[in-house]
Design a protein around this motif. Sequence first.
Motif, mmCIF file in Angstrom:
data_model
loop_
_atom_site.group_PDB
_atom_site.id
_atom_site.type_symbol
_atom_site.label_atom_id
_atom_site.label_comp_id
_atom_site.label_asym_id
_atom_site.label_seq_id
_atom_site.Cartn_x
_atom_site.Cartn_y
_atom_site.Cartn_z
ATOM 1 N N GLU A 114 -31.213 -6.980 -34.645
ATOM 2 C CA GLU A 114 -30.965 -8.044 -33.670
ATOM 3 C C GLU A 114 -31.267 -9.424 -34.236
ATOM 4 O O GLU A 114 -30.594 -10.403 -33.899
ATOM 5 C CB GLU A 114 -31.774 -7.814 -32.397
ATOM 6 N N GLU A 115 -32.259 -9.534 -35.091
ATOM 7 C CA GLU A 115 -32.556 -10.825 -35.696
ATOM 8 C C GLU A 115 -31.392 -11.296 -36.563
ATOM 9 O O GLU A 115 -31.029 -12.485 -36.566
ATOM 10 C CB GLU A 115 -33.835 -10.738 -36.527
ATOM 11 N N ALA A 119 -28.941 -14.601 -35.999
ATOM 12 C CA ALA A 119 -28.677 -15.605 -37.031
ATOM 13 C C ALA A 119 -27.176 -15.786 -37.262
ATOM 14 O O ALA A 119 -26.683 -16.913 -37.413
ATOM 15 C CB ALA A 119 -29.373 -15.209 -38.329
ATOM 16 N N THR A 120 -26.434 -14.677 -37.282
ATOM 17 C CA THR A 120 -24.988 -14.759 -37.493
ATOM 18 C C THR A 120 -24.295 -15.470 -36.340
ATOM 19 O O THR A 120 -23.423 -16.331 -36.553
ATOM 20 C CB THR A 120 -24.398 -13.347 -37.664
ATOM 21 N N LYS A 177 -18.472 -8.488 -38.663
ATOM 22 C CA LYS A 177 -19.823 -8.049 -39.018
ATOM 23 C C LYS A 177 -20.378 -7.120 -37.937
ATOM 24 O O LYS A 177 -20.237 -7.385 -36.734
ATOM 25 C CB LYS A 177 -20.752 -9.250 -39.188
ATOM 26 N N LEU A 178 -21.024 -6.040 -38.389
ATOM 27 C CA LEU A 178 -21.565 -5.029 -37.480
ATOM 28 C C LEU A 178 -23.085 -5.067 -37.504
ATOM 29 O O LEU A 178 -23.702 -5.101 -38.576
ATOM 30 C CB LEU A 178 -21.070 -3.643 -37.887
ATOM 31 N N LEU A 187 -23.150 -4.143 -32.138
ATOM 32 C CA LEU A 187 -22.491 -5.412 -31.847
ATOM 33 C C LEU A 187 -21.613 -5.822 -33.027
ATOM 34 O O LEU A 187 -22.069 -5.852 -34.172
ATOM 35 C CB LEU A 187 -23.539 -6.506 -31.589
ATOM 36 N N ILE A 188 -20.349 -6.125 -32.730
ATOM 37 C CA ILE A 188 -19.419 -6.641 -33.737
ATOM 38 C C ILE A 188 -19.179 -8.120 -33.443
ATOM 39 O O ILE A 188 -18.839 -8.489 -32.315
ATOM 40 C CB ILE A 188 -18.080 -5.887 -33.718
ATOM 41 N N LEU A 189 -19.363 -8.961 -34.449
ATOM 42 C CA LEU A 189 -19.146 -10.397 -34.322
ATOM 43 C C LEU A 189 -18.118 -10.857 -35.345
ATOM 44 O O LEU A 189 -18.141 -10.417 -36.495
ATOM 45 C CB LEU A 189 -20.456 -11.167 -34.547
#
Length: 262
Positions: A114-115, A119-120, A177-178, A187-189
Amino acid sequence: MKKKNKLGNWLLILLGFELVLMLFCLFFAREMILEQILFLMLGLFASLVLSDLLLTWTILISFGLGIIFLVAGIVYIPGYQALILLFSFPILIGILSQIRYHLFKEVAKVQNQEEEAYATYRSLITTSGGQTGEKIQALLIHWSHEELFFQVQPREYNRTLNQIRYLISLHLNENEKLYYVSDGSFLILTNGTQRNLQDFYQTQLKGQLEGLVFKGEDGNQAIQFQTGYLEVDSINRTKFHRYKEMISNLKRQLETDIIVEY
């Protein structure tokens, strides 16, 4: 709070509980020291070989049997010693079950990220600048009822969790990013616009994920998933400027994503 901190806290609670108990027995009830040592050995053995569900039943049964023996039988020990015998073992099992829970979570191959996700997301928000046409996509994939599977068989739970991560990562593009962000949630961002993550999940990923099985003691069990999807653009960028608002929105969507039972 990180899981490793929770594990350390529960270990300190166990140490403090046993220390207080032994000191009390040493000064006020020396004849009970042997029983407390036996309780500790039985508790450690039970936490190693029993599932979380059976540990819960152990707490209830031990407490119930203790009441029956103390109430129905003739008790030749002081009342305060009887209460210690009644409560010490169930409390010990409860503490050990929490240690066992956080230990299995910590040693899982899939660690909480999660950190890194925070950040991402912050970086994506900063670089997007709120320009028209630019957007950030966030897709949350949650393994439904994952806690029940963990309680039944923690080792198989960890194996299945690793399979889910591998399968998702196998289908992602370079700019997607996964992150593993909580119990059973991925979470995918991305700020890419090559494809819509929600459509990608429905058409390509969902069927493959639901093809995975949990290999329990009673045979293979199907697993299901819930999702939340969000696009952050120039219109709603202010509302979802922080990671906290974004992830909270996705988690609320999970509650409305109805699971169809097989």
